[in-house]
Design a protein around this motif. Structure first.
Motif, mmCIF file in Angstrom:
data_model
loop_
_atom_site.group_PDB
_atom_site.id
_atom_site.type_symbol
_atom_site.label_atom_id
_atom_site.label_comp_id
_atom_site.label_asym_id
_atom_site.label_seq_id
_atom_site.Cartn_x
_atom_site.Cartn_y
_atom_site.Cartn_z
ATOM 1 N N UNK A 1 2.299 2.367 0.387
ATOM 2 C CA UNK A 1 2.194 3.573 -0.440
ATOM 3 C C UNK A 1 3.613 4.082 -0.664
ATOM 4 N N UNK A 2 3.976 4.291 -1.922
ATOM 5 C CA UNK A 2 5.350 4.664 -2.270
ATOM 6 C C UNK A 2 5.688 6.092 -1.849
ATOM 7 N N UNK B 1 -1.906 9.343 -7.030
ATOM 8 C CA UNK B 1 -2.011 9.424 -5.567
ATOM 9 C C UNK B 1 -2.846 10.650 -5.221
ATOM 10 N N UNK B 2 -3.796 10.456 -4.310
ATOM 11 C CA UNK B 2 -4.726 11.523 -3.942
ATOM 12 C C UNK B 2 -4.821 11.604 -2.421
ATOM 13 N N UNK B 3 -4.804 12.836 -1.913
ATOM 14 C CA UNK B 3 -5.007 13.062 -0.484
ATOM 15 C C UNK B 3 -6.442 13.522 -0.274
ATOM 16 N N UNK B 4 -7.036 13.080 0.827
ATOM 17 C CA UNK B 4 -8.380 13.523 1.140
ATOM 18 C C UNK B 4 -8.817 13.058 2.511
ATOM 19 N N UNK B 5 -10.004 13.491 2.902
ATOM 20 C CA UNK B 5 -10.568 13.139 4.210
ATOM 21 C C UNK B 5 -11.633 12.070 4.029
ATOM 22 N N UNK C 1 -7.466 11.889 7.629
ATOM 23 C CA UNK C 1 -6.841 12.345 6.388
ATOM 24 C C UNK C 1 -6.000 11.186 5.868
ATOM 25 N N UNK C 2 -6.183 10.824 4.597
ATOM 26 C CA UNK C 2 -5.486 9.667 4.033
ATOM 27 C C UNK C 2 -4.826 10.011 2.707
ATOM 28 N N UNK C 3 -3.900 9.142 2.316
ATOM 29 C CA UNK C 3 -3.267 9.190 1.006
ATOM 30 C C UNK C 3 -3.631 7.892 0.307
ATOM 31 N N UNK C 4 -4.282 8.011 -0.842
ATOM 32 C CA UNK C 4 -4.694 6.860 -1.632
ATOM 33 C C UNK C 4 -3.762 6.725 -2.821
ATOM 34 N N UNK C 5 -3.361 5.506 -3.134
ATOM 35 C CA UNK C 5 -2.579 5.273 -4.343
ATOM 36 C C UNK C 5 -3.313 4.221 -5.169
ATOM 37 N N UNK C 6 -3.538 4.511 -6.447
ATOM 38 C CA UNK C 6 -4.257 3.572 -7.293
ATOM 39 C C UNK C 6 -4.661 4.201 -8.607
ATOM 40 N N UNK C 7 -5.865 3.873 -9.074
ATOM 41 C CA UNK C 7 -6.366 4.416 -10.337
ATOM 42 C C UNK C 7 -7.766 4.975 -10.117
ATOM 43 N N UNK C 8 -8.148 5.898 -10.999
ATOM 44 C CA UNK C 8 -9.467 6.525 -10.884
ATOM 45 C C UNK C 8 -10.099 6.613 -12.260
ATOM 46 N N UNK D 1 -12.538 5.396 -7.444
ATOM 47 C CA UNK D 1 -11.108 5.213 -7.206
ATOM 48 C C UNK D 1 -10.896 3.772 -6.768
ATOM 49 N N UNK D 2 -9.914 3.100 -7.365
ATOM 50 C CA UNK D 2 -9.561 1.740 -6.963
ATOM 51 C C UNK D 2 -8.192 1.838 -6.311
ATOM 52 N N UNK D 3 -8.157 1.629 -4.993
ATOM 53 C CA UNK D 3 -6.931 1.813 -4.217
ATOM 54 C C UNK D 3 -6.093 0.543 -4.151
ATOM 55 N N UNK D 4 -4.805 0.707 -4.436
ATOM 56 C CA UNK D 4 -3.822 -0.361 -4.199
ATOM 57 C C UNK D 4 -3.391 -0.313 -2.753
ATOM 58 N N UNK D 5 -3.267 0.898 -2.238
ATOM 59 C CA UNK D 5 -2.839 1.101 -0.862
ATOM 60 C C UNK D 5 -3.398 2.392 -0.306
ATOM 61 N N UNK D 6 -3.570 2.422 1.012
ATOM 62 C CA UNK D 6 -4.098 3.593 1.695
ATOM 63 C C UNK D 6 -3.224 3.841 2.921
ATOM 64 N N UNK D 7 -2.728 5.057 3.046
ATOM 65 C CA UNK D 7 -1.900 5.411 4.205
ATOM 66 C C UNK D 7 -2.601 6.501 5.004
ATOM 67 N N UNK D 8 -2.663 6.306 6.316
ATOM 68 C CA UNK D 8 -3.278 7.296 7.202
ATOM 69 C C UNK D 8 -2.268 8.415 7.430
ATOM 70 N N UNK D 9 -2.684 9.660 7.147
ATOM 71 C CA UNK D 9 -1.799 10.806 7.342
ATOM 72 C C UNK D 9 -2.031 11.444 8.705
ATOM 73 N N UNK D 10 -3.297 11.712 9.035
ATOM 74 C CA UNK D 10 -3.636 12.268 10.368
ATOM 75 C C UNK D 10 -5.087 12.099 10.654
#
Length: 167
Positions: free
Chosen positions: A42-43, A70-74, A115-122, A158-167
């Motif tokens: 995730x950039x 990029x979208x943040x969510x639980x 809590x994650x950060x998703x990067x991709x398209x929706x 949402x189609x995720x290229x990458x997912x980063x765990x935030x907390x």
């Protein structure tokens, strides 16, 4: 004839082995700790420009598809069979569905509640009854809930290229 029998036995053995391996495969192991990434990295730009699911919903009302967002969510649910999809909760307690781009990566079930950060398209799509029932079965929903699915439903995908765990 012997060559044919040998080739046939090799093909059958390979097929049976592949099917048995696929049956045993489940979601990847992992604790989904903060900082871990699944799929593409995730950039830093994505982290800085991340939006909330509510803002994504507003963008999708203006355009049916949004690329490079990029979208943040639980995370509220993860596919228990393979870890090939998840759901993310919005601020107003609605949920949207996330698939992995090109089925290229999977996530552990430990991602649930994180809590994650998703990067991709929706995009906004109409989901068929059969597809809804398939994902309900994957999520091990009660049969009564699966049987209650009787009409197509419009939802955010949402189609995720990458997912980063935030907390």
């Amino acid at each position: 004839m012997k060559k044919f029998a040998l080739i046939l036995s090799v093909v059958l053995s390979t097929t049976v082995f592949a099917q048995e391996t696929a049956k045993k495969m489940g979601p990847p192991e992992g604790k989904a700790l903060a900082g871990e990434t699944y799929g593409a990295q995730v950039s830093a730009k994505a982290e800085q420009n991340a939006i909330t699911p509510a803002k994504l919903d507003k963008k999708l009302k203006a355009a049916k598809k949004v690329d490079q967002v990029a979208v943040k969510g639980k995370v509220t649910d993860v596919c228990e069979k393979k870890g090939c999809w998840l759901t993310v909760e919005t601020e107003n307690n609605e949920k949207f569905f996330v698939k992995m781009k090109d089925y290229a990566f999977f996530v552990p079930t430990a991602l649930k509640g994180k809590e994650v950060l998703l990067e991709g398209s929706a995009e906004t799509k109409v989901i068929s009854v059969d597809e809804q029932k398939h994902y309900a079965e994957d999520a091990k929903k009660p049969q009564a809930e699966i049987d209650a699915i009787t009409k197509p439903q419009e939802e955010i995908r949402f189609v995720a290229n990458g997912i980063k765990v935030l907390k």
